[in-house]
Write an enzyme that holds these catalytic residues in place. Structure first.
Site, PDB file in Angstrom:
ATOM      1  N   HIS A 110       0.809  -1.219   0.000  1.00  0.00           N
ATOM      2  CA  HIS A 110       0.000   0.000   0.000  1.00  0.00           C
ATOM      3  C   HIS A 110       0.848   1.277   0.000  1.00  0.00           C
ATOM      4  CE1 HIS A 110      -3.660  -2.216   0.406  1.00  0.00           C
ATOM      5  NE2 HIS A 110      -3.360  -2.682   1.594  1.00  0.00           N
TER       6      HIS A 110
ATOM      7  N   ASP B  48      -3.493 -10.403  -2.339  1.00  0.00           N
ATOM      8  CA  ASP B  48      -4.042  -9.884  -1.085  1.00  0.00           C
ATOM      9  C   ASP B  48      -5.494  -9.463  -1.313  1.00  0.00           C
ATOM     10  OD1 ASP B  48      -2.723  -8.527   1.673  1.00  0.00           O
ATOM     11  OD2 ASP B  48      -4.529  -7.504   0.949  1.00  0.00           O
TER      12      ASP B  48
ATOM     13  N   HIS C 200      -6.933  -6.865  -0.302  1.00  0.00           N
ATOM     14  CA  HIS C 200      -6.988  -5.424  -0.544  1.00  0.00           C
ATOM     15  C   HIS C 200      -6.166  -5.078  -1.782  1.00  0.00           C
ATOM     16  CE1 HIS C 200      -7.610  -5.842   3.878  1.00  0.00           C
ATOM     17  NE2 HIS C 200      -8.583  -4.981   3.624  1.00  0.00           N
TER      18      HIS C 200
ATOM     19  N   ASP D  66      -5.335 -12.606   3.487  1.00  0.00           N
ATOM     20  CA  ASP D  66      -6.534 -12.074   4.118  1.00  0.00           C
ATOM     21  C   ASP D  66      -7.790 -12.260   3.265  1.00  0.00           C
ATOM     22  OD1 ASP D  66      -5.299 -10.317   2.387  1.00  0.00           O
ATOM     23  OD2 ASP D  66      -5.313  -8.611   3.758  1.00  0.00           O
TER      24      ASP D  66
END
Length: 308
Positions: free
Chosen positions: A122, A159, A161, A243
């Site tokens: 990120h 991931d 996200h 996740d």
């Protein structure tokens, strides 16, 4: 050939507030799950400022370094914190990923799992974000391109996200192909299909909330793998977030360990065809400790089986 595990105890010194999902126990659980497996084990070296400048400007490095407190913890943004030792922990992640690139390109090992924290995907060019300080996977890709002379490097982020930071850092790099599968809608709100990169080098594959591994497999077989086959990378870098597991508290996808096993095997198939089997996998998210450790172990088991 073998599989390498790269990690460092400095990554256990990066502290976050009590109750924060990106906690020290994440890494200790992963390392415990990998104990006793047939792995060549390496300590992650410290990355250098020259390494980080492959993807970030010097001003970003200086801001992060200056933000580290001498005691306690400090908040950099809504989700990201630093404690004494956080800068070195992030630099171990950078150094570990670059060592992994060096090992697979030298033929010393077949594939690598880099188990460090904080995560990196990120972190944008001049912005810490989402627990991340430096864009580890993007830095590793640029290391392979600039210092090893590769012409095509693929970074695939599974991931839950969206890897907005990696997308930002590789947006204008025609020699890199960035692919992200992720739940959408979900934080950080980026990752729509029309985000294509400056050279049509970005592929975003949104997955519906509550969709399961079957939907993921279909999306990868119909969209992701054909695109990667066409690109024919010389090195495959994975942002390995776990996740998307059905037990994870921060999202709503419904993957299981078997889905991570399948996906890792298909990545290895692709690497065998195009990359001489060379895969670098870097730990990203995963916030249910048991699901994280089981899923990471399943992922690494495939890497070991394919690296033998």
């Amino acid at each position: 050939m073998t599989t390498a595990l790269i990690t460092h105890s400095d990554c256990l010194k990066h502290r976050t507030p009590d109750g924060h999902p990106e906690q020290i126990a994440r890494l200790s659980h992963v390392l415990n799950a990998l104990e006793g497996k047939t792995l060549e084990r390496f300590e992650a070296p410290l990355g250098t400022e020259d390494d980080v400048r492959l993807a970030h400007p010097q001003a970003h490095i200086e801001r992060v370094r200056a933000a580290e407190p001498s005691a306690g913890i400090v908040q950099l943004d809504a989700d990201t914190w630093m404690s004494p030792g956080s800068y070195d922990a992030a630099m171990r992640g950078v150094g570990g990923a670059l060592l992994g690139v060096d090992l697979v390109l030298a033929g010393t090992v077949q594939n690598v799992f880099v188990a460090t924290r904080p995560p990196g995907h990120h972190a944008e060019s001049e912005r810490t974000m989402g627990f991340c300080l430096f864009g580890t996977a993007a830095i590793a890709a640029r290391h392979a391109l600039e210092r090893h002379g590769l012409n095509r490097v693929a970074v695939v982020d599974f991931d839950v996200h969206h890897g907005n930071g990696t997308q930002d850092l590789l947006w204008s790099e025609p020699r890199a192909r960035f692919v992200s599968s992720h739940q959408f809608p979900l934080w950080p709100g980026t990752g729509k299909p029309d985000e294509r990169g400056a050279h049509d080098n970005v592929l975003n594959v949104p997955l519906d909330p509550a969709s399961d591994g079957g939907a993921m497999r279909q999306a990868y077989e119909e969209t992701v793998f054909p695109a990667l086959e066409e690109f024919s990378p010389e090195l495959l870098i994975l942002s390995a977030g776990f996740d998307a597991h059905q037990d994870d508290p921060l999202a709503e996808l419904r993957w299981t360990e078997e889905d991570f096993t399948w996906l890792t095997g298909r990545f290895c198939d692709l690497a065998d065809t195009h990359c001489k089997g060379r895969v670098l996998s870097c730990l990203e998210g995963g916030y249910n400790l048991d699901a994280l450790s089981r899923s990471a172990a399943a992922h690494v088991d495939v890497l070991i089986a394919r690296g033998g």
